[in-house]
Design an enzyme around this catalytic site. Structure first.
Site: not given
Length: 325
Positions: A239-240, A243
């Site tokens: 997920h990170e 980003h």
């Protein structure tokens, strides 16, 4: 980003953003923004462009909210730079430019003096393997392959109680990152710590203004086999890194256009918790369809995550070409 914290979030004003864009903890004096956690509903007008994932049990404060104006400015910068890149290279497709990208990873195991958080090499390797599986499409027939794979370039171990326990303090985060970060814009640095969040990250466009802050911080209990129930399959890092490669949350902007700037992720009013099959929080709104609860950029359980979309893959390609290649 996910959080168990209930302290006020500090946000960047537009002027401060230009100077401190690389610092996830940058403070615009006196500003606070309230946002929901994985269990709450938000109004359509709420912008959530924070690059982070809260921990379970949050009551609702995000660490870093960007205003709609900041998000729009980031998008304009991407489009201008991408058009210039394509014109200079005579290319019309970002995908054709990106090809296959192997991203070197420097993994920083930050741990306490009593050994807490000192995850073994086998776990670090398992985390990299999970990221590779997820970015390659995993086992889901609905998932898009991406251009990205990850190769462990080195593991650094840092015994520091302050860094381990207080990384959410902007000054501590800066001290830790600035003294340990390795490589350039295309090197992914990951720090595992005892953050109050599951994880948080910087966006690609922030690198030029503050390269020493670039990278991803994850909660050490979120790694494969970690201690945080429902969030311990290593997918917080996925997920990170999404980003870090330019993606917003799938619920960015709620039901209002342009949402997360990806056309093949249906609009989503608010983040998910668990794995709520059949949820349709923007029925009749932009990009009709069930909420993308299986997307890595929602807040679902790790077991629910299994896909990036083709549009997200294209967006990551574009950000890589413009800011990290």
């Amino acid at each position: 980003m996910r959080s168990t914290s209930t302290r006020p979030v500090r946000t960047l004003g537009l002027a401060a953003f230009a100077l401190l864009a690389g610092n996830l903890g940058g403070v615009a004096s006196g500003q606070t923004v309230l946002a929901d956690g994985p269990t709450g509903d938000r109004a359509e007008c709420v912008e959530d462009a924070s690059a982070a994932r809260p921990r379970p049990g949050t009551t609702g404060y995000e660490r870093n909210e960007l205003t709609a104006g900041q998000v729009s400015a980031m998008q304009r910068d991407l489009r201008v730079r991408l058009a210039d890149r394509r014109e200079r290279l005579g290319q019309s497709s970002a995908k054709a430019l990106a090809n296959e990208v192997s991203v070197p990873v420097v993994f920083h195991v930050v741990h306490a003096s009593d050994g807490t958080g000192n995850i073994p090499d086998a776990t670090v390797n398992a985390q990299i393997a999970e990221m590779n599986q997820d970015f390659a499409g995993g086992e889901s027939t609905a998932a898009a392959d991406t251009a990205f794979s990850f190769a462990l370039a080195g593991t650094q171990r840092h015994q520091n109680d302050n860094w381990f326990n207080n990384v959410d303090d902007p000054a501590v985060e800066r001290a830790m990152k600035s003294s340990t970060r390795s490589g350039g814009a295309g090197t992914l640095n990951i720090w595992s710590t005892n953050t109050d969040y599951l994880g948080f990250a910087t966006f690609p466009s922030w690198y030029a203004d503050d390269p020493s802050m670039d990278g991803v911080v994850i909660q050490w209990g979120s790694v494969p086999g970690g201690s945080i129930s429902n969030y311990n399959q290593g997918k917080t890092a996925t997920h990170e890194v999404g980003h870090w490669l330019g993606l917003y949350h799938t619920f960015q902007g709620g039901c209002t256009d342009p949402g997360d700037y990806v056309t093949d992720t249906p609009a989503q009013r608010s983040s998910s918790t668990g794995c709520p099959a059949g949820r349709d929080s923007c029925k009749g709104k932009r990009s009709a369809g069930l909420d993308p609860i299986h997307n890595y950029m929602d807040y679902s359980y790790d077991s629910c995550y299994d896909q990036f979309t083709g549009g997200q893959s294209q967006r990551m390609d574009e950000h890589w070409l413009v800011y990290r290649a």
